[in-house]
Each structure stands twice: as structure tokens, then as C-alpha cells.
Write an enzyme that holds these catalytic residues in place. Structure first.
Site, PDB file in Angstrom:
ATOM      1  N   GLU A 149      28.771 173.989  14.613  1.00  0.00           N
ATOM      2  CA  GLU A 149      27.447 173.959  14.202  1.00  0.00           C
ATOM      3  C   GLU A 149      26.649 173.922  14.834  1.00  0.00           C
ATOM      4  O   GLU A 149      26.018 173.993  15.804  1.00  0.00           O
ATOM      5  CB  GLU A 149      27.475 171.692  14.721  1.00  0.00           C
ATOM      6  CG  GLU A 149      26.070 171.062  13.896  1.00  0.00           C
ATOM      7  CD  GLU A 149      24.858 170.537  14.891  1.00  0.00           C
ATOM      8  OE1 GLU A 149      24.356 169.539  14.314  1.00  0.00           O
ATOM      9  OE2 GLU A 149      25.778 170.245  16.593  1.00  0.00           O
ATOM     10  N   ASP A 207      29.726 171.023  18.593  1.00  0.00           N
ATOM     11  CA  ASP A 207      28.549 169.944  18.445  1.00  0.00           C
ATOM     12  C   ASP A 207      26.881 171.405  19.295  1.00  0.00           C
ATOM     13  O   ASP A 207      28.084 171.767  20.256  1.00  0.00           O
ATOM     14  CB  ASP A 207      28.276 168.968  19.415  1.00  0.00           C
ATOM     15  CG  ASP A 207      27.375 168.153  19.020  1.00  0.00           C
ATOM     16  OD1 ASP A 207      26.718 168.292  17.563  1.00  0.00           O
ATOM     17  OD2 ASP A 207      25.772 167.935  19.696  1.00  0.00           O
TER      18      ASP A 207
END
Ligand code: BGC
Length: 563
Positions: A285, A226
Site C-alpha cells: 500500500e 500498510d
């Protein structure tokens, strides 16, 4: 719980160029909205485990699970209080272990979500840092600073949170010397409940290496990382100085994103993954200014894949699509990483709704637009995506052609950015509504205890039950496409496509023994028949043209051909 390194037996086990992820179709499960095993209205790990046979039958290779860790759920689990525990709402570690094992038995890989940029304000380190007050060694693991202004009443710099408002919050100090009277400030690029870690600190680095091992030992096949572009901040946390502020889903150069220092972190993680059997993967990401910058995250000694957000944000336009496809393939080729393709995820309006609206409105839409048009384009876009070399990501429910839910009442919304002034992502709840499994019944088969977000009345007709076995349904289209992809392993392989001549607004690309034609225009287009029809997203019609057999490719459709 025992350690198990079991990888599905039929996959190759060595070599960067033969990794299972290179052409994998990876299905994103958003745990709270997939299936509810215990009837509390919130999806959970037991529910996911029960539905694994559905995923196997769909024909995907791997599942990526959004966070399920212990969390106050201030940002739907992206605020982690304990990286080695499961939130009771989702189950416990035995459920996680059982889920990973059951997936492996079916030959499915499991990727877990790792959230290293920030934790929850309820994480032990942060709570203790607050308790200990200014000067605490634990504060060094975060970004605590005195404020500016005569009494420290102004934030330390001008950064704004991605969810809206300042990226700094002032704390109440334990001795009462807080608030306006002199408390320190801490940095949070997201919600105030998500303090950013200081990645210069060795304890933070050690902790995450240990967390990686914990999940690798439990059998996880990899990590979706993330905010991978955010961990390292520019030295001195300089002001931005302009009116342009944070955009996660944007391409701006910022002192808190895409700093070169992040790469050393991923090199050290890669060394850990390489110690493990079974080809574990790291997926970034990373929102970066260019695909070339994204490619830096997947150099041979770093991560294996990065999401291709440039593709996700491309309009339904043949020329634009071709440009992004070529650009993505060219950017990844020098580093030898597979390109990835994605159309939807839990942060953006579902592509069936994006394509139902005029282009250029961004990724947070509030309007249904022309639903029929959107679905037609979404189906065509999916077949195009699955015809490209590399790995594709599918977000739960897109195989049902689900639209975004754009009319959720304010009082049921949970996205933290909805409640903060000028947040850019305030409408993410619309793609997170629990998915429908059955035509009727409590929460359309999601669970026996309702659903944490209300489902629209149309959900029953879009359910798995309503679409199963129905020729031409979106679910059967996905199943058929994934079956063709498995039968023709060449489809996802390689790093190039050959463009064939095609009328304006039409894409025709050739791969080994295979042609894909996509009509992005709003009108039928007649073409010479490229080969034997394998699959089409709309009703193609054959005819006799001047030079031989022709096919009419309907507006906004894709067809696959064997040649
Ligand atoms: C996740 C979001 C989350 C944010 C903060 C992202 O990019 O995908 O859902 O809100 O990181 O963790």
C-alpha cells in the site's frame, strides 16, 4: 497448532512470471463488517470461515484480511498492540489457523495485513518506553524528541497527522515532569494512539522479520503492507515549511513518505518470503507521486504487487481511463511486475457512490448523488477493470453494488479522523457498514446480535439473498464475470492491451481472442458488432447498420466479446 505450508494444489509453484498473484482476483474482507459468528455485533474470524463457500462460489482467487490483531481498535485494528495475537473481538489464533486451513482446502489463498509503520500506544514496547522516561533505550525504537520553545512546549517539527492535528503528542513523564512542564514528544503520522516506529533501529527490523515468519509459518500466503511508503523518514525529520501538509491519499512529495530507504527493508523481507514454499506475496500500500515511483516497490527483488491508486482515483472518463491504463502498464513493464487494478477499499467512498457524484470531489464523499447512475457506472467500471491484464482487487460488498452510507449519525461514527480537526479521511465509516446477507432478520444476516454500525433500510434488497439467481443483478454480474475470467485465463495475462478505434467517450480494447467495449458517455452509442457477446453490464441491443451488424451499447456500460 502445527505448521502448514499448504498451497492450493492447482497453482504453479515457481517462477516470477508464473506466480498465482499475477492475474489473481483478490477479495478484501474487512473482518469487523463481513460476518459475525458469535452475535456480538462485530464481524469475526469464525464468521468469515462460515462464508468461505460464498467467496469460492463468487470465483475469486484470494482473500486479503484487514487487521485482526490484538488492538484497542483506536483505528479499527490498524493500531496493533500484539502482532502475534488475535483480538478477542475477532477470535483467537486457533480461529486464524482454522480459517487459513479452510480457505486452502477450498483453493483460496489468504493474505494478511501487516502494519509496520506504527503500532498501538498499548504495545508493550511503547508502554515500557513511556514508563522508563527520557533516556530509555526503548524510546529509540520510536521517534521521541524534546519539544521546541523555551519550555519544550512546541512540537519538534511542523508535520501534521494524516488524521488531522499535529503529528506529535507530548507525554506525561513518569516523574510528573510532564505536560507543559517538559515531557518529550513522540511522532505519529496517524492518530496519537499510533506511535511511529523508528525503522533505523535494528530491534524494529528484527522484530518485523520475526513477525513475517510467524504468519508465514501459520500458512499465510502473503502480506498487504500498510503504509509501505512511510516507514523511513528523511534524516533529521526536517520541517515541511509550507501550508501543504500530509496526505496519505495524495501524491505530494513529503519527508516522511516514499523515501528511498524503504526499499532495503522490502528486499530483506523478500528474501524471507522466498525461503518459503508456495509462492508467498508482498503487496504494497504505497501512495507515491507517480506510477513510476510505485514501480520501484515491485522491482524483481522487492514486493510482488502494489496497489494502483492512480487507477482508483481516475474519473469516469474514457480519455483519463485510457491514459491511466497505458501509464500503469508502461510503468510496471520494465520491472516485470503485474499491474493491479482497484476501485474500492475500506478507506475510500465506494465506487458506486463516487461515480454517482460529479467528478473531482475526491475519495471522501458525503452525498449519495444519483444512485442509479452511480451503480450503472460502477458495474461498467468493474467489467472494464476485470478485462485488464494483471491482478484486480475487489472490496467486500461491491459485488452487491452497495453504495456508501453517507448519512451515518455523528454519534455512531468510529473513524478516528472524524473526531480530529481537519482530518482528510473523516468519512471512512460509510464504506465500512456491515454487509447484508439476507433480505430481513437481525442485521440482514450479518449476525444475530445487531451491527456495530447501523445498516440502511435499503440493505435487505441489496443482500446476497435478494440478488442470488436474479439475472442481471450485480452479484450475478460479478459471478459471471469472474467465471468468464477463469475460463479465459488469457484475460488477466500479459502486460499490454491493444486499443481499437472507437467513438469519442468509448474505450475498445482487444486482448487475445477477446474485446472489451466501454461506453463512458451518458448516451447510447452504436458500434459494429465486435464479436460474440460474452457479458454486458447493461442491456445491449443488436441491429442492422449500413455496413452490417451493429450493436447499441447503452450509456455507461461495458460489454465483453469473444472474437
Ligand atoms: C489503512 C488505513 C489506516 C492507516 C493507518 C492505511 O492506509 O488502509 O485504514 O487508517 O493506514 O494504519
Amino acid at each position: 497448532m502445527t505448521q502448514h505450508l499448504a498451497a492450493p494444489a492447482h497453482h504453479p509453484t515457481s517462477g516470477t512470471h508464473t506466480g498465482w498473484w499475477r492475474d489473481a482476483v483478490i477479495y478484501q474482507v474487512y473482518p469487523r463488517s463481513f460476518a459475525d459468528g458469535n452475535g456480538d455485533g462485530m464481524g469475526d474470524l469464525a464468521g468469515i470461515r462460515d462464508r468461505l463457500p460464498y467467496l469460492k462460489e463468487l470465483g475469486i482467487d484470494a482473500v486479503w484480511l484487514s487487521p485482526f490483531y490484538a488492538s484497542p481498535q483506536a483505528d479499527a485494528g490498524y493500531d496493533v498492540a500484539d502482532y502475534r495475537a488475535i483480538d478477542p473481538v475477532f477470535g483467537n489464533l486457533h480461529d486464524a489457523d482454522a480459517l487459513i486451513r479452510a480457505a486452502h482446502e477450498l483453493g483460496l489463498r489468504v493474505i494478511v495485513d501487516l502494519v509496520p509503520n506504527h503500532c498501538s500506544d498499548q504495545h508493550d514496547w511503547f508502554r515500557q518506553a513511556l514508563r522508563e522516561g527520557p533516556g530509555s533505550r526503548l524510546r529509540e525504537r520510536f521517534h521521541f524528541r524534546p519539544g521546541k520553545g523555551v519550555n519544550g512546549e512546541l512540537p519538534p517539527n511542523d508535520w501534521e497527522s494524516i488524521f488531522g492535528g499535529p503529528a506529535w503528542t507530548r507525554v506525561e513523564e513518569p516523574d510528573g515532569n510532564g505536560g507543559e512542564a517538559g515531557g518529550e514528544w513522540y511522532l505519529h503520522l496517524f492518530a496519537p494512539e499510533q506511535p511511529d516506529f523508528n525503522w533505523e533501529h535494528p530491534a524494529v527490523q528484527d522484530e518485523f522479520r520475526s513477525i513475517l515468519r510467524f504468519w508465514l509459518d501459520l500458512g499465510a500466503d502473503g502480506f498487504r503492507v500498510d503504509v509501505a511508503h512511510g516507514l523511513v523518514k528523511a534524516p533529521g525529520l526536517p520541517d515541511i515549511g509550507g501550508s501543504e501538509q500530509l496526505k496519505l491519499l495524495g501524491n505530494d512529495v513529503m519527508p516522511f513518505f516514499d523515501q528511498d530507504g524503504v526499499h532495503e527493508i522490502y528486499r530483506s523481507w523478500r528474501r524471507i518470503l522466498d525461503e518459503y514454499e508456495g509462492q508467498r506475496v508482498l503487496v504494497a500500500e504505497a501512495w507515491t507521486p507517480t506510477v513510476e515511483r510505485t514501480a520501484l516497490y515491485v522491482r524483481p527483488d522487492e514486493m510482488h504487487q502494489a496497489f494502483n491508486f492512480q487507477y482508483l482515483t481516475t474519473n469516469w472518463d474514457a480519455q483519463e481511463l485510457r491514459g491511466v491504463i497505458d501509464g500503469s502498464l508502461a510503468a510496471m513493464r520494465p520491472v516485470g511486475a503485474p499491474t493491479t487494478w482497484v476501485l474500492s477499499n475500506h478507506d475510500v467512498t465506494r465506487h458506486a457512490t463516487r461515480f454517482a457524484n460529479p467528478p473531482g470531489l475526491g475519495t471522501q464523499l458525503r452525498d449519495q448523488g444519483d444512485r442509479e447512475l452511480g451503480l450503472r457506472r460502477a458495474r461498467a467500471a468493474t467489467l472494464l477493470m476485470l478485462a485488464l491484464p494483471g491482478s484486480a482487487y475487489v472490496y467486500q460488498g461491491e459485488e452487491l453494488g452497495l453504495p456508501d452510507v453517507t448519512d451515518l449519525p455523528d454519534e455512531v461514527r468510529q473513524d478516528p479522523s472524524f473526531f480530529r480537526a481537519e482530518g482528510q479521511d473523516g468519512f471512512r465509516d460509510g464504506c465500512r457498514v456491515p454487509i447484508p446477507w439476507t433480505r430481513s432478520g437481525s442485521s440482514y444476516g450479518f449476525g444475530s446480535g445487531g451491527s456495530w454500525l447501523p445498516q440502511p433500510d435499503s440493505w435487505g434488497e441489496l443482500s446476497v439473498e435478494a440478488q442470488t439467481g436474479v439475472p442481471g443483478s450485480t452479484l450475478e454480474l460479478y459471478r459471471a464475470a469472474l467465471a468468464v475470467r477463469r475460463e479465459h485465463p488469457g484475460l488477466g495475462a500479459g502486460d499490454a492491451v491493444t486499443w481499437l478505434d472507437a467513438p469519442e467517450g468509448v474505450l475498445a480494447l482487444a486482448r487475445d481472442g477477446f474485446v472489451c467495449t466501454t461506453n463512458t458517455t451518458g448516451a447510447d452509442v452504436e458500434l459494429p458488432v465486435p464479436g460474440a457477446l460474452l457479458l454486458a453490464s447493461g442491456p445491449v441491443a443488436f441491429g442492422e447498420g449500413a455496413g452490417g451488424g451493429t450493436v447499441v451499447l447503452p450509456a455507461d456500460s461495458t460489454a465483453w466479446w469473444a472474437v
